[in-house]
Design a protein around this motif. Structure first.
Motif, PDB file in Angstrom:
ATOM      1  N   ASP A   1      41.290  43.080  38.905  1.00 43.96           N
ATOM      2  CA  ASP A   1      42.277  43.909  39.607  1.00 43.96           C
ATOM      3  C   ASP A   1      43.686  43.377  39.384  1.00 43.96           C
ATOM      4  O   ASP A   1      44.630  44.145  39.197  1.00 43.96           O
ATOM      5  N   HIS A   2      43.818  42.052  39.382  1.00 39.33           N
ATOM      6  CA  HIS A   2      45.139  41.469  39.158  1.00 39.33           C
ATOM      7  C   HIS A   2      45.608  41.747  37.726  1.00 39.33           C
ATOM      8  O   HIS A   2      46.779  42.079  37.512  1.00 39.33           O
ATOM      9  N   ALA A   3      44.704  41.617  36.779  1.00 46.76           N
ATOM     10  CA  ALA A   3      45.062  41.915  35.385  1.00 46.76           C
ATOM     11  C   ALA A   3      45.535  43.361  35.260  1.00 46.76           C
ATOM     12  O   ALA A   3      46.520  43.646  34.578  1.00 46.76           O
ATOM     13  N   ARG A   4      44.850  44.274  35.942  1.00 50.21           N
ATOM     14  CA  ARG A   4      45.250  45.689  35.914  1.00 50.21           C
ATOM     15  C   ARG A   4      46.661  45.890  36.472  1.00 50.21           C
ATOM     16  O   ARG A   4      47.355  46.816  36.072  1.00 50.21           O
ATOM     17  N   SER A   5      47.065  45.035  37.397  1.00 51.44           N
ATOM     18  CA  SER A   5      48.376  45.176  38.035  1.00 51.44           C
ATOM     19  C   SER A   5      49.522  44.632  37.179  1.00 51.44           C
ATOM     20  O   SER A   5      50.685  44.875  37.486  1.00 51.44           O
ATOM     21  N   LEU A   6      49.184  43.916  36.119  1.00 49.46           N
ATOM     22  CA  LEU A   6      50.200  43.323  35.259  1.00 49.46           C
ATOM     23  C   LEU A   6      50.637  44.337  34.213  1.00 49.46           C
ATOM     24  O   LEU A   6      49.799  44.844  33.446  1.00 49.46           O
ATOM     25  N   GLU A   7      51.904  44.617  34.175  1.00 52.74           N
ATOM     26  CA  GLU A   7      52.430  45.614  33.242  1.00 52.74           C
ATOM     27  C   GLU A   7      52.107  45.237  31.797  1.00 52.74           C
ATOM     28  O   GLU A   7      52.322  44.102  31.376  1.00 52.74           O
ATOM     29  N   GLY A   8      51.557  46.202  31.067  1.00 51.40           N
ATOM     30  CA  GLY A   8      51.288  46.006  29.646  1.00 51.40           C
ATOM     31  C   GLY A   8      49.961  45.368  29.312  1.00 51.40           C
ATOM     32  O   GLY A   8      49.600  45.286  28.138  1.00 51.40           O
ATOM     33  N   VAL A   9      49.202  44.923  30.301  1.00 52.20           N
ATOM     34  CA  VAL A   9      47.911  44.286  30.012  1.00 52.20           C
ATOM     35  C   VAL A   9      46.875  45.362  29.717  1.00 52.20           C
ATOM     36  O   VAL A   9      46.708  46.307  30.485  1.00 52.20           O
ATOM     37  N   GLU A  10      46.188  45.195  28.584  1.00 51.12           N
ATOM     38  CA  GLU A  10      45.215  46.180  28.125  1.00 51.12           C
ATOM     39  C   GLU A  10      43.785  45.642  28.049  1.00 51.12           C
ATOM     40  O   GLU A  10      42.846  46.423  27.964  1.00 51.12           O
ATOM     41  N   GLN A  11      43.632  44.325  28.037  1.00 55.50           N
ATOM     42  CA  GLN A  11      42.281  43.780  27.920  1.00 55.50           C
ATOM     43  C   GLN A  11      42.169  42.407  28.561  1.00 55.50           C
ATOM     44  O   GLN A  11      43.153  41.688  28.716  1.00 55.50           O
ATOM     45  N   ILE A  12      40.930  42.104  28.912  1.00 54.53           N
ATOM     46  CA  ILE A  12      40.597  40.806  29.509  1.00 54.53           C
ATOM     47  C   ILE A  12      39.474  40.207  28.668  1.00 54.53           C
ATOM     48  O   ILE A  12      38.454  40.857  28.428  1.00 54.53           O
ATOM     49  N   CYS A  13      39.667  38.982  28.230  1.00 57.23           N
ATOM     50  CA  CYS A  13      38.657  38.282  27.437  1.00 57.23           C
ATOM     51  C   CYS A  13      38.093  37.116  28.241  1.00 57.23           C
ATOM     52  O   CYS A  13      38.758  36.574  29.128  1.00 57.23           O
ATOM     53  N   LEU A  14      36.889  36.723  27.883  1.00 60.16           N
ATOM     54  CA  LEU A  14      36.282  35.533  28.461  1.00 60.16           C
ATOM     55  C   LEU A  14      35.208  35.047  27.514  1.00 60.16           C
ATOM     56  O   LEU A  14      34.838  35.748  26.570  1.00 60.16           O
ATOM     57  N   SER A  15      34.738  33.852  27.763  1.00 57.43           N
ATOM     58  CA  SER A  15      33.589  33.346  27.008  1.00 57.43           C
ATOM     59  C   SER A  15      32.599  32.764  27.998  1.00 57.43           C
ATOM     60  O   SER A  15      32.965  32.315  29.083  1.00 57.43           O
ATOM     61  N   VAL A  16      31.331  32.798  27.595  1.00 53.58           N
ATOM     62  CA  VAL A  16      30.253  32.321  28.460  1.00 53.58           C
ATOM     63  C   VAL A  16      29.198  31.675  27.577  1.00 53.58           C
ATOM     64  O   VAL A  16      28.938  32.134  26.463  1.00 53.58           O
TER      65      VAL A  16
END
Length: 173
Positions: A115-130
């Motif tokens: 949700d926080h990433a969505r609130s950041l202007e210009g952010v289009e994707q979230i990456c992670l590793s597991v």
């Protein structure tokens, strides 16, 4: 509220949380050393000031889950700062203390970071590793909409044992 359940409050960590954060971070590295690229030995010498500075960053957001004012889980969302990559963020360092697992705390932390990433202007994707063998974590990420895009063979080495990492992404647009 179900028996045994406690109300979970999630908020951004502040400089005053540095000592508590360091304790849970060290616990994470002791209990799940294969899940993190940092080692206990490296982190134990970190000053509290390092965390205080991080908690005041404009591009790094560490969320804490609290039950009865006790920090029981954490996750970090970091925005890329290079001009060509600032449309990306990365989730890392998810950890829920072992006696509080199974109550949805990890899911709440990841949802908060998303949700926080969505609130950041210009952010289009979230990456992670597991870690590939971390079936519980992978199931959580899949359920929340992350999709795999690659495997890094032998990404983490702990003693003589190697662990593969799966890279995942969630597209926000």
């Amino acid at each position: 509220m179900k028996r045994g359940m406690m109300k979970i409050d999630i908020r951004l960590l502040e400089p005053e949380d540095a000592e508590t954060y360091k304790k849970i971070r060290l616990e994470a590295l002791l209990n799940s050393p294969e899940a993190f690229s940092s080692s206990y030995d490296e982190v134990q010498d970190n000053s509290l000031d390092k965390y205080k500075v991080t908690f005041q960053s404009d591009n790094v957001f560490t969320f804490g889950a609290f039950a009865a004012n006790e920090l029981i889980g954490v996750v970090t969302l970091a925005r890329e700062t290079a001009k060509k990559a600032e449309h990306r963020t990365n989730i890392s360092a998810l950890y829920v203390t072992s006696y509080r697992r199974g109550f949805g705390t990890g899911k709440k932390l990841i949802r908060t970071a998303v949700d926080h990433a969505r609130s950041l202007e210009g952010v289009e994707q979230i990456c992670l590793s597991v870690i590939v063998k971390s079936n519980t974590a992978k199931s959580l990420y899949y359920a929340l909409g992350f999709v795999p895009f690659g495997i890094h063979k032998r990404a983490v080495k702990l003693g003589d044992i190697y662990y593969d990492e799966e890279y995942m992404v969630m597209f926000l647009t």
